[in-house]
Enzyme design. Structure first.
Site, short mmCIF file in Angstrom:
data_model
loop_
_atom_site.label_atom_id
_atom_site.label_comp_id
_atom_site.label_asym_id
_atom_site.label_seq_id
_atom_site.Cartn_x
_atom_site.Cartn_y
_atom_site.Cartn_z
CD GLU A 139 37.88 53.19 47.54
OE1 GLU A 139 38.49 52.30 47.76
OE2 GLU A 139 37.92 54.08 46.65
CB SER A 183 36.64 49.83 47.02
OG SER A 183 37.72 49.93 47.82
CB SER A 240 43.60 44.01 52.07
OG SER A 240 42.47 44.81 52.50
#
EC number: 6.3.2.4
Length: 309
Positions: free
Chosen positions: A13, A149, A283
């Protein structure tokens, strides 16, 4: 006071972490704070020691950042930081353990089986398929125990799809978790504790075009529609907030976290906690912060001030 935002790292990530870190660093600069961005390298410890009275904001996602390792190093160096302790991070990051802890506290979770790769390899997939199907039924979800994620996450519709889903999960770690699939509305709740106890921000309802909120749906602009606050009955919204705060407390978290859940048959069910919520343009935490009438820079500046007292 100098704020050091640590982002990047070597996990899967990394790119997301860099985007999150840059956004938080810029937001803090806009409210007048002195900010240094730093990657994880051999120079990091030297930077921490050379900076007078630093406050760290960890924006690492995945391993090192969320498994508690970096935070324990910060404790070792006597460096203060925003967010959960190393022990609480390690607990939350491992889904097989966090789910058990949440369930033991009397909070709703999906049924779950943790399956180490060694067992899968030694016993073989055929020997396990029948038992898993009997315990959990289909469809179900397969994911790495320690990853974020939605990397390595697969929805499995029948037994023929399970072996390949497990292989995909094992690409990100030695333990896979297999969970009963919950059909409902996916909700993310950011929890803030600015010194007076944890408070749930407005929940974000997640509507991915693909039907599954996977990596592409998370970080591709336009691939997912978000509704903030979630369009749920008032009573359900209250349950969502209560579950998020209860999970935050149960996992021993502090300052900021994000609790992910599914609302099914009118009740929320916890399935994952996050100690370093993403702060990118797509996000969820920034959406919740904005819906609460706040700004990212102001929120993090207040948390930095709280740590720096």
């Amino acid at each position: 006071m100098t704020v050091i935002v640590i982002d990047g790292g070597l996990s899967h990530e990394r790119d997301v972490s860099l985007r999150s870190g840059r956004r938080v660093a810029q937001a803090l600069r806009e409210v007048g704070m002195e900010v240094i961005e730093a990657d994880v390298s051999g120079e990091l410890v030297q930077l921490l020691r050379a900076t007078p009275d630093p406050i760290v904001v960890p924006m690492l996602h995945g391993g090192l950042g969320e498994d508690g390792a970096l935070r324990e190093v910060l404790d070792l160096l006597d460096v203060r930081y925003v967010g959960a302790s190393g022990a609480a991070s390690r607990l939350t990051f491992d889904k097989s353990i966090a789910t058990s802890v949440i369930r033991a506290a009397g909070l709703a979770t999906p049924k779950q089986i943790a399956l180490p790769h060694d067992i899968f390899r030694e016993l073989g997939a055929p020997a396990l398929m029948e038992g898993i199907g009997e315990q959990l039924g289909y469809p179900l979800m397969v994911k790495p125990s320690r990853s974020g994620s939605a990397l390595g996450v697969t929805k499995v519709n029948d037994a023929t799809e399970l072996p390949s889903a497990l292989v995909a999960a094992y690409a990100y770690g030695p333990v896979a978790v297999i969970e009963s699939y919950l059909d409902g509305i996916e909700i993310a709740v950011t929890v803030l504790d600015e010194g007076d106890g944890p408070v749930a921000l407005p929940p974000v309802e997640i509507l991915p075009e693909s039907g599954i909120y996977d990596y592409e749906s998370r970080y591709t602009a336009g691939a997912t529609r978000f509704i903030t606050p979630a369009e749920l009955p008032t009573g359900v919204l209250e349950q969502v907030a209560e579950l998020a705060v209860a999970a935050h407390r149960t996992l021993g978290l502090r300052h900021i976290s994000r609790m992910d859940m599914i609302v099914t048959e009118g009740r929320p069910v916890f399935f994952e906690g996050n100690v370093a919520p993403g702060m990118t343009e797509t996000s969820l935490a920034p959406l919740a912060i904005e819906a609460a009438g706040r700004e990212v820079g102001e929120v993090f500046a207040k948390l930095v001030a709280l740590v720096g007292r």
